[in-house]
Design an enzyme around this catalytic site. Structure first.
Site, short mmCIF file in Angstrom:
data_model
loop_
_atom_site.label_atom_id
_atom_site.label_comp_id
_atom_site.label_asym_id
_atom_site.label_seq_id
_atom_site.Cartn_x
_atom_site.Cartn_y
_atom_site.Cartn_z
N ASP A 33 35.48 42.87 48.06
CA ASP A 33 35.38 41.75 47.12
C ASP A 33 33.97 41.15 47.25
O ASP A 33 33.20 41.54 48.13
CB ASP A 33 36.45 40.68 47.41
N ASP A 59 29.92 44.87 46.13
CA ASP A 59 29.92 44.80 44.67
C ASP A 59 30.29 46.20 44.16
O ASP A 59 29.57 47.17 44.42
CB ASP A 59 28.53 44.39 44.19
N TYR A 151 36.55 42.22 26.89
CA TYR A 151 37.57 42.47 27.93
C TYR A 151 38.54 43.58 27.49
O TYR A 151 38.81 44.52 28.25
CB TYR A 151 38.32 41.17 28.21
N LYS A 155 39.20 47.30 29.14
CA LYS A 155 40.51 47.73 29.67
C LYS A 155 41.08 48.92 28.90
O LYS A 155 41.76 49.78 29.47
CB LYS A 155 41.49 46.55 29.65
N THR A 186 47.24 33.87 38.25
CA THR A 186 46.19 34.07 39.25
C THR A 186 45.04 33.12 38.90
O THR A 186 45.02 32.56 37.79
CB THR A 186 45.65 35.51 39.22
P1 NAD Z 1 41.17 37.25 40.29
O1 NAD Z 1 39.97 36.59 39.68
O2 NAD Z 1 42.17 36.41 41.02
O3 NAD Z 1 40.71 38.45 41.26
C1 NAD Z 1 39.68 39.32 40.89
C2 NAD Z 1 38.80 39.56 42.10
O4 NAD Z 1 37.80 40.53 41.76
C3 NAD Z 1 38.04 38.29 42.56
O5 NAD Z 1 38.31 38.01 43.92
C4 NAD Z 1 36.58 38.65 42.34
O6 NAD Z 1 35.71 38.10 43.33
C5 NAD Z 1 36.61 40.17 42.43
N1 NAD Z 1 35.46 40.78 41.77
C6 NAD Z 1 34.94 40.48 40.54
N2 NAD Z 1 33.84 41.23 40.32
C7 NAD Z 1 33.67 42.01 41.41
C8 NAD Z 1 32.71 42.99 41.77
N3 NAD Z 1 31.70 43.30 40.95
N4 NAD Z 1 32.81 43.60 42.98
C9 NAD Z 1 33.83 43.29 43.82
N5 NAD Z 1 34.77 42.37 43.53
C10 NAD Z 1 34.68 41.73 42.34
O7 NAD Z 1 41.87 38.02 39.09
P2 NAD Z 1 43.32 38.72 38.93
O8 NAD Z 1 44.03 37.98 37.90
O9 NAD Z 1 43.93 39.00 40.24
O10 NAD Z 1 42.85 40.10 38.27
C11 NAD Z 1 42.88 41.32 38.97
C12 NAD Z 1 42.79 42.46 37.96
O11 NAD Z 1 43.92 42.40 37.11
C13 NAD Z 1 41.57 42.37 37.04
O12 NAD Z 1 41.07 43.67 36.81
C14 NAD Z 1 42.12 41.79 35.77
O13 NAD Z 1 41.37 42.14 34.64
C15 NAD Z 1 43.50 42.41 35.77
N6 NAD Z 1 44.47 41.70 34.96
C16 NAD Z 1 44.85 40.43 35.29
C17 NAD Z 1 45.78 39.77 34.50
C18 NAD Z 1 46.24 38.38 34.79
O14 NAD Z 1 46.97 37.83 33.96
N7 NAD Z 1 45.91 37.78 35.93
C19 NAD Z 1 46.33 40.42 33.37
C20 NAD Z 1 45.93 41.70 33.08
C21 NAD Z 1 45.00 42.34 33.88
#
Ligand code: NAD
Length: 251
Positions: A33, A59, A151, A155, A186
């Site tokens: 992360d 990253d 976005y 995806k 989240t």
């Molecule tokens: P979140 O923001 O809680 O967690 C995402 C994490 O990714 C963060 O800790 C961030 O620091 C890390 N991150 C971002 N860019 C990064 C990089 N370049 N290198 C390393 N780490 C990096 O978000 P979440 O809701 O847990 O989302 C997780 C995944 O699920 C994402 O891919 C998101 O698009 C997908 N998603 C989430 C939802 C939702 O409703 N929460 C719905 C559909 C898809």
């Protein structure tokens, strides 16, 4: 479970819930992360698991940093058997207000980053008998959701990338699948949804509620499990309260 799993974005939200679930299943887990404050909190939260879990600041768009993290994981935690690509960012902006710079940034993290991690992980997995890669896509990659040009395109790319890598990596014993969550509570979704858009989602979701990060973990565990999902590859499983199945519903 024998071997190790890498979870990107493992310090927050869905990624963090996955890390905790996999530790409970006996995996050794390396979480990658960027967010220092989330990493500190996650380390504290999972301290009881001791050396079975490690958080690294990486990253996912940096190829050499990802390659080094994969090598360290295999060397210190045993053969890499799984990857969960959960790192990502989301933006909810009308297409007319979306700059090319923002569009590229979203693609770079969500799509290019997932590709880099999957490719580097597969290089390690092909040496040790294969494994399973799970990409976190989104229902916005399956449907034309308002405000999601960057976005949703990223995806949708993840869904197609999943199929292509599944075909290319199949001869190596590596399965590649995706999970497409609907709205999950989240930090990302709390930042994204205004009161108005939240109300619109709740009206549209057949199950009439948002999901929890833990509710996404079952599908991910299934796809990582070499026995349970041995004949599943190239698939995207929606975990979305019925959103992508739905049409007109009673309001
Ligand atoms: P979140 O923001 O809680 O967690 C995402 C994490 O990714 C963060 O800790 C961030 O620091 C890390 N991150 C971002 N860019 C990064 C990089 N370049 N290198 C390393 N780490 C990096 O978000 P979440 O809701 O847990 O989302 C997780 C995944 O699920 C994402 O891919 C998101 O698009 C997908 N998603 C989430 C939802 C939702 O409703 N929460 C719905 C559909 C898809």
């Amino acid at each position: 479970m024998e071997g190790s799993v890498i979870v990107t974005g493992g310090a927050s939200g869905i990624g963090l819930a996955v890390v905790e679930t996999l530790l409970g299943e006996g995996w050794r887990v390396v979480a990658l992360d960027l967010a220092a404050d989330s990493i500190a909190k996650a380390r504290e939260h999972l301290a009881a698991h001791g050396e079975r879990v490690r958080f690294e600041t990486v990253d996912i768009t940096e190829e050499s940093a990802v390659a080094a993290a994969v090598a360290r994981t295999a060397a210190d935690f045993g053969p890499l058997k799984g990857v969960v690509n959960s790192a990502g960012i989301a933006r909810d902006i009308p297409a007319f207000d979306t700059s090319v710079e923002l569009f590229r940034k979203v693609l770079d993290i969500n799509l290019v980053g997932s590709f880099v991690v999957a490719r580097e992980a597969a290089k390690a997995m092909r040496e040790t008998g294969g494994g399973s890669i799970v990409n976190i896509a989104s229902v916005s990659g399956l449907r034309g959701n308002l405000g999601r040009s960057a976005y949703g395109a990223s995806k949708g790319g993840v869904v197609t990338l999943t199929k292509i890598l599944a075909v290319e990596f199949a001869p190596l014993g590596i399965r590649v699948n995706a999970v497409a969550p609907g709205p999950i509570e989240t930090p990302l979704v709390r930042e994204l949804l205004t009161a108005e858009t939240r109300a619109a989602w709740l009206k549209t979701l057949p199950l009439r509620r948002t999901g929890t990060p833990q509710e996404v973990c079952g599908a991910i565990s299934f796809l990582l499990d070499e026995q349970a999902s041995s004949y599943v590859t190239g698939e995207t499983i929606a975990v979305d309260g019925g959103f992508s199945a739905g049409g007109l519903i009673n309001v």
